[in-house]
Write a protein that holds these residues in place. Sequence first.
Motif, PDB file in Angstrom:
ATOM      1  N   SER A 447      -4.424  39.958   9.368  1.00 44.25           N
ATOM      2  CA  SER A 447      -4.003  38.754   8.624  1.00 44.25           C
ATOM      3  C   SER A 447      -4.491  37.511   9.343  1.00 44.25           C
ATOM      4  O   SER A 447      -4.885  36.507   8.717  1.00 44.25           O
ATOM      5  CB  SER A 447      -2.482  38.736   8.470  1.00 44.25           C
ATOM      6  OG  SER A 447      -1.851  38.718   9.748  1.00 44.25           O
ATOM      7  N   LEU A 448      -4.472  37.557  10.747  1.00 45.91           N
ATOM      8  CA  LEU A 448      -4.961  36.413  11.515  1.00 45.91           C
ATOM      9  C   LEU A 448      -6.447  36.196  11.256  1.00 45.91           C
ATOM     10  O   LEU A 448      -6.906  35.035  11.086  1.00 45.91           O
ATOM     11  CB  LEU A 448      -4.730  36.653  13.001  1.00 45.91           C
ATOM     12  CG  LEU A 448      -3.410  36.148  13.572  1.00 45.91           C
ATOM     13  CD1 LEU A 448      -3.225  36.666  14.983  1.00 45.91           C
ATOM     14  CD2 LEU A 448      -3.373  34.634  13.583  1.00 45.91           C
ATOM     15  N   GLN A 449      -7.186  37.315  11.258  1.00 48.10           N
ATOM     16  CA  GLN A 449      -8.622  37.171  10.983  1.00 48.10           C
ATOM     17  C   GLN A 449      -8.842  36.563   9.604  1.00 48.10           C
ATOM     18  O   GLN A 449      -9.670  35.635   9.424  1.00 48.10           O
ATOM     19  CB  GLN A 449      -9.324  38.536  11.063  1.00 48.10           C
ATOM     20  CG  GLN A 449      -9.495  39.028  12.483  1.00 48.10           C
ATOM     21  CD  GLN A 449     -10.103  40.432  12.553  1.00 48.10           C
ATOM     22  OE1 GLN A 449     -10.387  41.016  11.487  1.00 48.10           O
ATOM     23  NE2 GLN A 449     -10.290  40.923  13.770  1.00 48.10           N
ATOM     24  N   GLN A 450      -8.076  37.081   8.641  1.00 52.72           N
ATOM     25  CA  GLN A 450      -8.198  36.519   7.285  1.00 52.72           C
ATOM     26  C   GLN A 450      -7.836  35.045   7.282  1.00 52.72           C
ATOM     27  O   GLN A 450      -8.527  34.204   6.701  1.00 52.72           O
ATOM     28  CB  GLN A 450      -7.296  37.299   6.312  1.00 52.72           C
ATOM     29  CG  GLN A 450      -7.792  38.707   6.034  1.00 52.72           C
ATOM     30  CD  GLN A 450      -6.824  39.498   5.178  1.00 52.72           C
ATOM     31  OE1 GLN A 450      -5.779  38.947   4.783  1.00 52.72           O
ATOM     32  NE2 GLN A 450      -7.190  40.747   4.878  1.00 52.72           N
ATOM     33  N   LYS A 451      -6.693  34.788   8.031  1.00 49.31           N
ATOM     34  CA  LYS A 451      -6.233  33.384   8.042  1.00 49.31           C
ATOM     35  C   LYS A 451      -7.204  32.504   8.821  1.00 49.31           C
ATOM     36  O   LYS A 451      -7.448  31.334   8.447  1.00 49.31           O
ATOM     37  CB  LYS A 451      -4.841  33.295   8.652  1.00 49.31           C
ATOM     38  CG  LYS A 451      -3.776  33.817   7.670  1.00 49.31           C
ATOM     39  CD  LYS A 451      -2.402  33.803   8.312  1.00 49.31           C
ATOM     40  CE  LYS A 451      -1.358  34.349   7.333  1.00 49.31           C
ATOM     41  NZ  LYS A 451      -0.024  34.374   7.919  1.00 49.31           N
ATOM     42  N   THR A 452      -7.744  33.043   9.933  1.00 45.88           N
ATOM     43  CA  THR A 452      -8.744  32.252  10.674  1.00 45.88           C
ATOM     44  C   THR A 452      -9.969  31.994   9.797  1.00 45.88           C
ATOM     45  O   THR A 452     -10.546  30.886   9.816  1.00 45.88           O
ATOM     46  CB  THR A 452      -9.155  32.997  11.952  1.00 45.88           C
ATOM     47  OG1 THR A 452      -9.478  34.367  11.642  1.00 45.88           O
ATOM     48  CG2 THR A 452      -8.056  32.950  12.994  1.00 45.88           C
ATOM     49  N   GLU A 453     -10.329  33.069   9.048  1.00 44.52           N
ATOM     50  CA  GLU A 453     -11.467  32.868   8.116  1.00 44.52           C
ATOM     51  C   GLU A 453     -11.116  31.806   7.083  1.00 44.52           C
ATOM     52  O   GLU A 453     -11.931  30.913   6.785  1.00 44.52           O
ATOM     53  CB  GLU A 453     -11.807  34.196   7.422  1.00 44.52           C
ATOM     54  CG  GLU A 453     -12.482  35.202   8.355  1.00 44.52           C
ATOM     55  CD  GLU A 453     -12.696  36.553   7.690  1.00 44.52           C
ATOM     56  OE1 GLU A 453     -12.254  36.732   6.530  1.00 44.52           O
ATOM     57  OE2 GLU A 453     -13.251  37.456   8.340  1.00 44.52           O
ATOM     58  N   ALA A 454      -9.850  31.919   6.568  1.00 45.06           N
ATOM     59  CA  ALA A 454      -9.429  30.907   5.576  1.00 45.06           C
ATOM     60  C   ALA A 454      -9.368  29.541   6.220  1.00 45.06           C
ATOM     61  O   ALA A 454      -9.790  28.516   5.619  1.00 45.06           O
ATOM     62  CB  ALA A 454      -8.045  31.293   5.021  1.00 45.06           C
ATOM     63  N   ILE A 455      -8.891  29.510   7.506  1.00 51.59           N
ATOM     64  CA  ILE A 455      -8.804  28.217   8.206  1.00 51.59           C
ATOM     65  C   ILE A 455     -10.202  27.671   8.437  1.00 51.59           C
ATOM     66  O   ILE A 455     -10.453  26.447   8.284  1.00 51.59           O
ATOM     67  CB  ILE A 455      -8.041  28.401   9.528  1.00 51.59           C
ATOM     68  CG1 ILE A 455      -6.541  28.605   9.237  1.00 51.59           C
ATOM     69  CG2 ILE A 455      -8.220  27.206  10.462  1.00 51.59           C
ATOM     70  CD1 ILE A 455      -5.767  29.185  10.401  1.00 51.59           C
ATOM     71  N   SER A 456     -11.088  28.648   8.852  1.00 49.58           N
ATOM     72  CA  SER A 456     -12.473  28.188   9.084  1.00 49.58           C
ATOM     73  C   SER A 456     -13.081  27.667   7.779  1.00 49.58           C
ATOM     74  O   SER A 456     -13.760  26.622   7.764  1.00 49.58           O
ATOM     75  CB  SER A 456     -13.326  29.344   9.655  1.00 49.58           C
ATOM     76  OG  SER A 456     -13.356  30.427   8.731  1.00 49.58           O
TER      77      SER A 456
END
Length: 679
Positions: A447-456
């Motif tokens: 979820s963090l990777q997804q969220k980091t991707e979304a954040i990025s």
Amino acid sequence: EEDFEIIDKKQLPDAAELRNEEKTRTEEARWSAPILSLAKKASENLALSYGSALKSASLVGLVSKPGSSDSPAKTNPRCHTMEERANLMNMMKLSIKILIQSALSLGRTLDSDFPPLQQFFVVLEHCLKHGLKVKKTFIGQNKSFFGPLELVEKLCPEASDIATSVKNLPELKTAVGRGRAWLYLALMQKKLADYLKVLLDHKHLLSEFYEPDALMMEEEGAVIVGLLVGLNVIDANLCLKGEDLDSQVGVIDFSLYLKETQDSDGKQDGGITAVLDQKHYVEELNRHLSCTVADLQNKIDCLEKTNSKLQEELAAATDRIGSLQEEQQQLKQQNELIRERSEKSVEVTKEDTKVELDTYKQSRQGLDEMYSDVWKQLKEEKKIRLELEKELELQIGMKTEMEIAMKLLEKDTHEKQDTLVALRQQLEEVKAINLQMFHKSQNAECSLQQKTEAISSFEGKTNEMMSSMKQMEERLRQAEKARQAAEERCSRVRQEMAGRLDSCRQQMAQLDSKCSALEKELKSEKEQRQTLQKELHQEKDATTLLKTELQQMEGLKKELRKLQDEKQQLKKVHEEQEQALQEMGLHLSQSKLKMEDIKEVNKALKGHTWLKDDEATHCKQCKKEFSISRRKHHCRNCGDIFCNTCSSNELALPSYPKPVRVCDNCHTLLLQQCSSNSS
């Protein structure tokens, strides 16, 4: 006073003849004739002696004779006692005759109130009292006929019942009363004559109670006993209870034996009949005397023959005595030779005993040295034993401490095993939690990777927005410039730009709304990021805790291994100590057995515990007194004296090669020692 008819003295037979006649009659009749015939003969003979009884009574003074009161008889004491015996015998004859006649006429059992029976007992009491010795006591003089009657119990066992019943009567307090009761009971048993005959057969015992010229010591006593046999015809039932036998006065009532003469004719007829009876009596006496003379002649011939035989035997005996004297001289010579030989043998034995004494002393010295060596060894072994006991006590203390430590270790191991089980359960739970957390962390990382991707992507968008904002600002600046230019042209282009401004404003509102939505998304993402960071921190803390617990578990495992190693080492030490203790116990038991053997040898060498025969009167175990049937026996182990039942065992001892007598206690102890030695 009453006058009685006395027959002429010349017509009467002599007293000696009467005694001989009575003696022969009693010897002829003795005990073979039936009791009834004896009673009838006694009554017939008593009729003949009636006159002599009256005459003797007048001589003694029992009956008053006319004209004899003024001149007393001058006689010597011996004649006086003879007359007393004759008078008492005649009175006894009369009383027995009248008693038998009255009893036969009545034909029933006699009571104690029967007058002839009472008079018979009075006359018998006078006969038994005649010539009694006076015994002096502290209270005074005692003259009782119960003493000789008590002898009957010893001589005749059948009379023991009479003696015991007389002694058990509480009413009797004097010896006279007991004697009268004894006579009553003997008459009821019909054994009065038998008991008195037993007494007369042992005159050496009667001499303690009677004088030599007493009636019971002379021939008159045997005559009276023969007359008493006739009383066995009588059945008497005499009640002793309630009878005052102690205070009765023994007075002879002559009215039963004397009759008054009614007239002179009757007197003459009576005298003639008496003379005729006496004549017949004398003839009978002569006939009996001739028979007795012939018997005596025969006896004399026999005695002469026996005398000649005895003389021959005497001559043979004198010859035998001479030969015996010669043999005695020979024996004396032999005795002297034997004595010389015995003296020589005694000297030889003395020398031998001296040599044996020297050897004994030498052996005793050797034994004393052995004893001293044994005693030293005993002391050393005692010291060793004390040291071993101390070491044993220390070992026992160590053993107890080890047992306590083992128990504590077992408790600790049990507790640690419980904690291990709990820790294992916790580990499994932690592993499950770690797996869950790992899965959660993986999900969270995804979820963090997804969220980091979304954040990025959102950052790219924001950057684009910022660039677009910068462009818009530049555009605004350009627009301001253009506004400034347009202000110039405002008027011109105001109408044109109004529409454009509205559209720009709409675009700006849209952009603002987009920015606010983006900001909200950023805030929510930041919050989610913060929560995720918090969860990560918590998971890191849990992992650190689990790592520390794992480290602790590894330390505990190491400690468990160390404890197990120590336990094994302690077990080895414990086993070694137990082996040492067993070896010490074996050494101790061997030393104890050696000590007991040494004690037994010491007892055998010393011998001071050997009890003498005179010192023991009772068995040491059963406490029974020693007698001829219960003999004394020494225990060869302890030296005490026991009876045969308490010392019937036999065992082989160190001091005796063969099995010897041992008491029960020593037998059990020695068997226990043997069993312990064998084990």
